[in-house]
Design a protein around this motif. Structure first.
Motif: not given
Length: 138
Positions: A35-42, A67-70, A77-82, A111-117
């Motif tokens: 999804s657009t938001g997930v890719v942008r956050a990653a 994996s991706a969660k919001i 918060n985009y909670i990402l495994e990358v 990587c485990h990333f959390v991006v707050t938008e």
């Protein structure tokens, strides 16, 4: 009222969210990794990772988002495994790793990333950043 707020926030962030009756407010839920938001956050997280690890000679780029969660909080918060792969580009030379080829001596990070938008402030912050060599435990 809160449901409308969540829908508004997610719509303005460019993500698609299915609102379920059983979803608790503030509860993270799975979203498509493409999804657009997930890719942008990653991409944002990768750029920040490369910037924060300037002592590493080579930059990394995204191999895949596993994996991706919001989570809707005071923002999203985009909670990402990358999975990141080392490239031939020098960390100091570029922030755009798209044209970079992968290194001939492969090194991958999980990587485990959390991006707050906060869409209404047009701001993003990498709030969690934990990477390990691929195959090691997070």
């Amino acid at each position: 009222m809160f449901a409308w707020f969540c829908i508004f926030v997610c719509a303005s962030a460019g993500c698609v969210v299915a609102v379920h009756e059983y979803t608790m407010p503030g509860q993270p839920h799975e979203v498509p990794v493409n999804s657009t938001g997930v890719v942008r956050a990653a991409l944002f997280a990768m750029v920040e990772y490369n910037r924060d690890n300037a002592e590493d000679l080579f930059a990394y780029k995204i191999v895949n988002i596993t994996s991706a969660k919001i989570q809707v909080v005071a923002g999203i918060n985009y909670i990402l495994e990358v999975k990141l792969g080392r490239t031939m580009c020098k960390t100091s030379d570029t922030t755009d790793t798209e044209p970079c080829v992968y290194h001939s001596e492969p090194k991958e990070l999980r990587c485990h990333f959390v991006v707050t938008e906060i869409p209404w402030e047009d701001s993003s912050v990498l709030t969690q950043n934990k990477c390990n060599n691929h195959g090691s435990d997070c």
